[in-house]
Scaffold this active site. Structure first.
Site, PDB file in Angstrom:
ATOM      1  N   PRO A  33     -10.086 -11.373 -11.215  1.00 25.69           N
ATOM      2  CA  PRO A  33      -8.896 -11.886 -10.783  1.00 25.69           C
ATOM      3  C   PRO A  33      -7.973 -10.763 -10.107  1.00 25.69           C
ATOM      4  O   PRO A  33      -8.068  -9.581 -10.998  1.00 25.69           O
ATOM      5  CB  PRO A  33      -8.277 -12.388 -12.069  1.00 25.69           C
ATOM      6  N   GLU A  88      -7.951 -17.489 -13.343  1.00 23.36           N
ATOM      7  CA  GLU A  88      -7.307 -16.636 -14.507  1.00 23.36           C
ATOM      8  C   GLU A  88      -6.048 -17.342 -15.077  1.00 23.36           C
ATOM      9  O   GLU A  88      -4.931 -17.149 -14.620  1.00 23.36           O
ATOM     10  CB  GLU A  88      -7.037 -15.225 -14.116  1.00 23.36           C
ATOM     11  N   TYR A 118       0.268  -8.705 -21.799  1.00 20.31           N
ATOM     12  CA  TYR A 118       0.706 -10.407 -21.838  1.00 20.31           C
ATOM     13  C   TYR A 118       0.205 -10.804 -23.109  1.00 20.31           C
ATOM     14  O   TYR A 118      -0.179 -10.111 -24.056  1.00 20.31           O
ATOM     15  CB  TYR A 118      -0.111 -10.856 -20.681  1.00 20.31           C
ATOM     16  N   ARG A 154     -13.391   0.389  -8.983  1.00 14.16           N
ATOM     17  CA  ARG A 154     -13.196   0.656  -7.396  1.00 14.16           C
ATOM     18  C   ARG A 154     -14.397   0.999  -6.795  1.00 14.16           C
ATOM     19  O   ARG A 154     -14.806   1.979  -6.215  1.00 14.16           O
ATOM     20  CB  ARG A 154     -12.100   1.801  -7.041  1.00 14.16           C
ATOM     21  N   ALA A 193     -11.900  -5.812  -7.034  1.00 12.01           N
ATOM     22  CA  ALA A 193     -10.680  -6.386  -6.642  1.00 12.01           C
ATOM     23  C   ALA A 193     -10.381  -5.735  -5.369  1.00 12.01           C
ATOM     24  O   ALA A 193     -10.664  -6.060  -4.313  1.00 12.01           O
ATOM     25  CB  ALA A 193      -9.455  -6.103  -7.447  1.00 12.01           C
ATOM     26  N   ARG A 194      -9.993  -4.286  -5.254  1.00 13.14           N
ATOM     27  CA  ARG A 194      -9.635  -3.548  -4.196  1.00 13.14           C
ATOM     28  C   ARG A 194     -11.134  -3.522  -3.121  1.00 13.14           C
ATOM     29  O   ARG A 194     -10.490  -3.544  -2.026  1.00 13.14           O
ATOM     30  CB  ARG A 194      -9.008  -2.124  -4.456  1.00 13.14           C
ATOM     31  N   CYS A 244     -12.606   0.979   0.448  1.00 13.07           N
ATOM     32  CA  CYS A 244     -11.391   1.093   0.097  1.00 13.07           C
ATOM     33  C   CYS A 244     -10.937   2.556  -0.347  1.00 13.07           C
ATOM     34  O   CYS A 244     -11.818   3.202  -0.725  1.00 13.07           O
ATOM     35  CB  CYS A 244     -11.372   0.647  -1.543  1.00 13.07           C
ATOM     36  N   CYS A 261      -2.113  -2.473  -1.343  1.00 15.05           N
ATOM     37  CA  CYS A 261      -2.321  -3.680  -1.739  1.00 15.05           C
ATOM     38  C   CYS A 261      -1.456  -4.179  -3.031  1.00 15.05           C
ATOM     39  O   CYS A 261      -0.823  -5.300  -3.095  1.00 15.05           O
ATOM     40  CB  CYS A 261      -3.824  -4.186  -2.122  1.00 15.05           C
ATOM     41  N   ASP A 321       3.001   4.532  14.668  1.00 16.00           N
ATOM     42  CA  ASP A 321       3.940   5.737  14.791  1.00 16.00           C
ATOM     43  C   ASP A 321       4.793   5.830  15.800  1.00 16.00           C
ATOM     44  O   ASP A 321       6.038   6.176  15.797  1.00 16.00           O
ATOM     45  CB  ASP A 321       3.358   7.009  13.994  1.00 16.00           C
TER      46      ASP A 321
HETATM   47  P1  ADP Z   1      -0.620   6.923  14.156  1.00 16.77           P
HETATM   48  O1  ADP Z   1      -0.642   6.959  12.493  1.00 16.77           O
HETATM   49  O2  ADP Z   1       0.303   5.895  14.683  1.00 16.77           O
HETATM   50  O3  ADP Z   1      -2.008   6.790  14.502  1.00 16.77           O
HETATM   51  P2  ADP Z   1      -0.836   9.872  14.271  1.00 16.77           P
HETATM   52  O4  ADP Z   1       0.493  10.881  14.420  1.00 16.77           O
HETATM   53  O5  ADP Z   1      -1.663   9.802  12.856  1.00 16.77           O
HETATM   54  O6  ADP Z   1      -0.201   8.414  14.566  1.00 16.77           O
HETATM   55  O7  ADP Z   1      -1.705  10.198  15.550  1.00 16.77           O
HETATM   56  C1  ADP Z   1      -1.097  10.273  16.734  1.00 16.77           C
HETATM   57  C2  ADP Z   1      -2.096  11.253  17.460  1.00 16.77           C
HETATM   58  O8  ADP Z   1      -1.820  11.231  18.890  1.00 16.77           O
HETATM   59  C3  ADP Z   1      -2.239  12.596  16.866  1.00 16.77           C
HETATM   60  O9  ADP Z   1      -3.329  13.001  16.797  1.00 16.77           O
HETATM   61  C4  ADP Z   1      -1.731  13.515  18.322  1.00 16.77           C
HETATM   62  O10 ADP Z   1      -2.542  14.704  18.604  1.00 16.77           O
HETATM   63  C5  ADP Z   1      -2.157  12.380  19.568  1.00 16.77           C
HETATM   64  N1  ADP Z   1      -1.346  12.609  20.720  1.00 16.77           N
HETATM   65  C6  ADP Z   1      -0.113  12.856  20.602  1.00 16.77           C
HETATM   66  N2  ADP Z   1       0.469  13.069  22.122  1.00 16.77           N
HETATM   67  C7  ADP Z   1      -0.819  12.974  22.802  1.00 16.77           C
HETATM   68  C8  ADP Z   1      -1.095  13.077  24.275  1.00 16.77           C
HETATM   69  N3  ADP Z   1      -0.216  13.255  25.063  1.00 16.77           N
HETATM   70  N4  ADP Z   1      -2.330  12.930  24.775  1.00 16.77           N
HETATM   71  C9  ADP Z   1      -3.330  12.905  23.682  1.00 16.77           C
HETATM   72  N5  ADP Z   1      -3.141  12.778  22.412  1.00 16.77           N
HETATM   73  C10 ADP Z   1      -2.044  12.972  21.798  1.00 16.77           C
HETATM   74 FE1  SF4 Z   2      -7.908  -0.154  -1.087  1.00 13.71          FE
HETATM   75 FE2  SF4 Z   2      -5.868   0.754  -0.291  1.00 13.71          FE
HETATM   76 FE3  SF4 Z   2      -6.911  -1.455   0.739  1.00 13.71          FE
HETATM   77 FE4  SF4 Z   2      -5.813  -1.524  -1.463  1.00 13.71          FE
HETATM   78  S1  SF4 Z   2      -4.775  -1.027   0.463  1.00 13.71           S
HETATM   79  S2  SF4 Z   2      -7.607  -2.434  -0.902  1.00 13.71           S
HETATM   80  S3  SF4 Z   2      -6.173   0.442  -2.348  1.00 13.71           S
HETATM   81  S4  SF4 Z   2      -7.622   0.609   0.937  1.00 13.71           S
END
Ligand code: ADP
Ligand code: SF4
Length: 694
Positions: free
Chosen positions: A29, A104, A180, A302, A324-325, A348, A354, A650
């Site tokens: 569960p 559960e 609980y 795990r 679970a995970r 995992c 999660c 990002d």
């Molecule tokens: P995300 O979590 O979104 O994947 P990260 O910051 O972990 O972002 O990864 C972004 C990657 O992009 C880094 O490894 C960085 O070196 C690469 N990067 C950034 N600018 C360039 C570019 N102009 N050409 C190739 N790679 C790049």
């Molecule tokens: Fe594992 Fe992280 Fe996925 Fe949870 S979120 S199952 S801890 S990889």
């Protein structure tokens, strides 16, 4: 491919009371954040695990009565016949693949606040769980149960068990763990009773015994009755005639339950993050259970390695491998072992995102498996993808988590994929972060994807390849995904809790500077208003390197958000262990190269701290210059054959790994999908008219 013969034992069926589990993979569960409000999503989520080979698939906690009301956390219910249908949908999805369905049943006792039902919580002796963390604090203290209350709780369990049977469940639980109600009777801190339910261990286990007996009488002829119990505290308590009170309780209840499901007592110790707890960490607490009972035993840890699983069974620790995970990160883990494809297991990473989903009150999310929770509402499957909708070539700029996931899913769909990464290695932010204490397992996010990408003929991977607009245009790809990540700024933070201003000058750094190889001069101040793991783990890292480290944050705790991932108590312990001084409620307002000025966020009171370097872990912003430069020349797209340019991960919105992987996945799933609804909306189902009397 063939299964490794050493793993055959994992596929031996095993009897659990009157039912037969087809193998040893038991999805114990666990919370899914899905309730009767999203029955289709919940059924699909559980059904996929059965499809992936888990022999038993369980629900999360299901409340037996409104006096067990965990709102605003998302908890399931089996309060009346209206709730049967939605649970039956899960059973059908599980049974379709030959697995057993377990439920559960749960009464939260004093650990729930009954915020919706407004019923005074039930407890053995009026002792509350008095949490000090704001997300879990409450201000309604429990009542002391009288004999009628005890009979009532047992009858609610029985009624819920009968409904569970009607819904189609094969295994019904009694829950005596994690603070609980059943657990509260077992533990002397909660149970001060002087009647036949208090005092000796035998008396304290009477309530749990009666729950088991009544449930067996009601449904035991064709349903297995399992006991889930936390043994950590009990094992630490002396007993007059046994090695510990845990030994005594298990001996007393012995063969009464058809299955023992054994675990730890608190979410942080039961569901420890990999940063602080290794695979199989429960063993020292639960290793004795099999020697005391003849019934099968399931436990978790795990587990992702089949060798460790086999060893647990062969050494007589467990009969069934609870997951679970691992079942969330890879619902197909059992089938991959069975088919000799264990190198394809999406392991995992133990990040506990999660669990944070449950604390956030939403359906479960997973860093490693972006399809989790999306099986029904987006139609995503953890192993199968739709065929490519065109022969467009996909260029991904950036080989971090977002870029690697986008590349993998697009390549699985059959597109030709190119990933260009400027660094010597793929992995993006993981390259630095996995070198920090406790975070090496997070490298699985990179390694799983890279391993798979390297097997595929339709993928080209380039490192040391920084792309600009001209190179992108010259590469003749039709779809461009900009996954260039984000950067940490030197922004400060206002008393209105808004990032503002910049602190510039010598000795002021960000995590990017450390990742780039800069070694700060000590003593060092880490200033953290990101609040997740990074500020705390950098403090720990530098302290381990021998730096004199202080950690300051405007929040009330170090790494404040890690309360959501069960890490926070251990973060504080780790910082304490390495002599990092912690200053909470502190705003950094200045640094002259020798002194950092901190102001209390509420009173403004100043404190000077003698340090030579400051590392700010605060505001993170997208690296979207490349995207803007490309878009600036969008009029040329048609000439060079570019159909689309998107930012993902990002580079669009900076966040935790889970968001970057999800964004990469969504990008690749949506390529060439003309009609792309956000998602399907689930609605409750019921057999009766709404408004049933409880
Ligand atoms: P995300 O979590 O979104 O994947 P990260 O910051 O972990 O972002 O990864 C972004 C990657 O992009 C880094 O490894 C960085 O070196 C690469 N990067 C950034 N600018 C360039 C570019 N102009 N050409 C190739 N790679 C790049
Ligand atoms: Fe594992 Fe992280 Fe996925 Fe949870 S979120 S199952 S801890 S990889």
């Amino acid at each position: 491919m063939k299964m490794n013969p050493n793993y055959k034992i994992l596929f031996d069926p095993i009897k659990i009371g009157p039912v037969l589990a087809p193998n040893r993979f038991y999805q114990v569960p666990h919370a899914s954040g899905m309730t009767e409000s999203n029955p289709r999503a919940r059924a699909a989520f559980r059904g996929i695990k059965a499809e992936g080979g888990w022999g038993v698939v369980s629900t999360g906690a299901v409340s037996t009565h409104p006096s067990s009301d965990d709102s605003p956390l998302p908890f399931a219910r089996l309060w009346d016949d209206n709730d049967i249908r939605s649970h039956a949908m899960s059973c059908e999805a599980i049974h379709e693949h030959g697995a057993l369905a377990a439920i559960e049943l749960w009464h939260g006792g004093a650990a729930v606040m009954n915020r919706t039902s407004r019923i005074a919580p039930y407890s053995p002796s009026g002792i509350p769980w008095a949490a000090t963390h704001v997300g879990f604090m409450g201000n309604l203290r429990p009542r002391i149960m009288d004999n009628k209350d005890i009979r009532d709780v047992i009858s609610w369990q029985v009624n819920a068990a009968l409904r569970a049977r009607s819904a189609g469940f094969d295994i019904v639980y009694i829950y005596a763990g994690m603070g609980y109600l059943g657990y509260e009777f077992l533990l002397e801190e909660y149970n001060h009773r002087t009647d036949s339910y208090g005092g000796s261990v035998e008396n304290r286990s009477r309530f749990v015994r009666q729950l088991i007996e009544a449930t067996k009488e009601a449904v035991g002829a064709n349903c297995a009755v399992a006991l889930r119990i936390s043994l950590e505290e009990l094992r630490a308590k002396p007993s007059d005639h046994f090695e510990s009170q845990a030994h005594e309780v298990v001996s007393l209840l012995g063969d009464l339950p058809d299955l023992w499901d054994v675990k730890m007592d608190s979410s942080p110790s039961d569901c420890g993050a990999s940063r602080f707890q290794a695979e199989g960490s429960h063993e020292p607490v639960i290793d004795f259970v099999k020697s005391v009972t003849n019934r099968p035993v399931v436990g978790v840890g795990r587990f992702t390695s089949p060798d460790v699983m086999v060893s647990q069974i062969k050494r007589g620790v467990l009969d069934l491998i609870g997951g679970a995970r691992p079942s969330i990160a890879d619902p197909f883990l059992p089938n991959k072992i069975k088919e000799g494809r264990e190198d394809e297991i999406r392991e995992c990473i133990g990040c506990n995102i999660c669990i944070s989903s449950w604390h956030d009150g939403v359906p479960v999310r997973c860093t490693q498996n972006a399809t989790v929770g999306e099986e029904w509402r987006k139609g995503w499957h953890p192993e199968r993808v739709q065929k490519a909708g065109s022969d467009d070539r996909i260029l991904i700029v950036g080989g971090g988590p977002a870029g690697l996931e986008a590349g993998l899913i697009a390549a699985k769909r059959g597109y030709h994929v190119t990933i260009a990464e400027s660094n010597p290695e793929m992995g993006g932010r993981l390259q630095f972060e996995t070198s920090l204490p406790g975070l090496s397992a997070w490298g699985r996010v990179r390694d799983y994807r890279l391993y798979a990408l390297r097997q595929m003929a339709n993928v080209d991977l380039y490192t040391r390849s920084e792309l600009g607009v001209d190179q992108i245009f010259a590469l003749e790809h039709q779809r461009i995904a900009i996954a260039t990540g984000a950067h940490w700024t030197r922004s400060l933070y206002s008393s209105l809790e808004i990032p503002q201003g910049e602190l510039v000058g010598p000795g002021i750094y960000t995590p990017d500077d450390l990742a780039g190889g800069i070694i700060p001069e000590g003593p060092v101040l880490i200033y953290d208003f990101d609040n997740y793991y990074l500020g705390g783990v950098i403090a720990e890292y530098l302290a381990i390197q021998g730096f004199d480290v202080a950690y300051a944050t405007p929040a009330g705790h170090a790494s404040a958000w890690t309360i959501m991932t069960n890490e926070q108590p251990f973060v504080h312990q780790a910082l304490h262990k390495h002599h990092v001084s912690i200053k909470t409620q502190s705003l950094l307002t200045g640094f002259d190269g020798e002194q950092a000025m901190l102001n209390n966020i509420f009173t403004g009171k100043e404190q000077m701290l003698a340090v030579r370097s400051v590392i700010i872990v605060g505001l993170r912003l997208p690296n979207d210059k490349l995207f803007q430069d490309v878009m600036f020349r969008s009029e040329e797209f048609a000439d060079v054959g570019i159909k689309s340019v998107d930012r993902i991960g990002d580079a669009l919105a900076a966040g935790a790994l889970v968001h970057a992987v999800y964004a990469g996945h969504a990008y690749a799933q949506q390529l060439d999908q003309a009609d792309n609804p956000l998602y399907l909306r689930d609605i409750p189902v019921a057999d009766d008219a709404p408004g049933a009397v409880i």
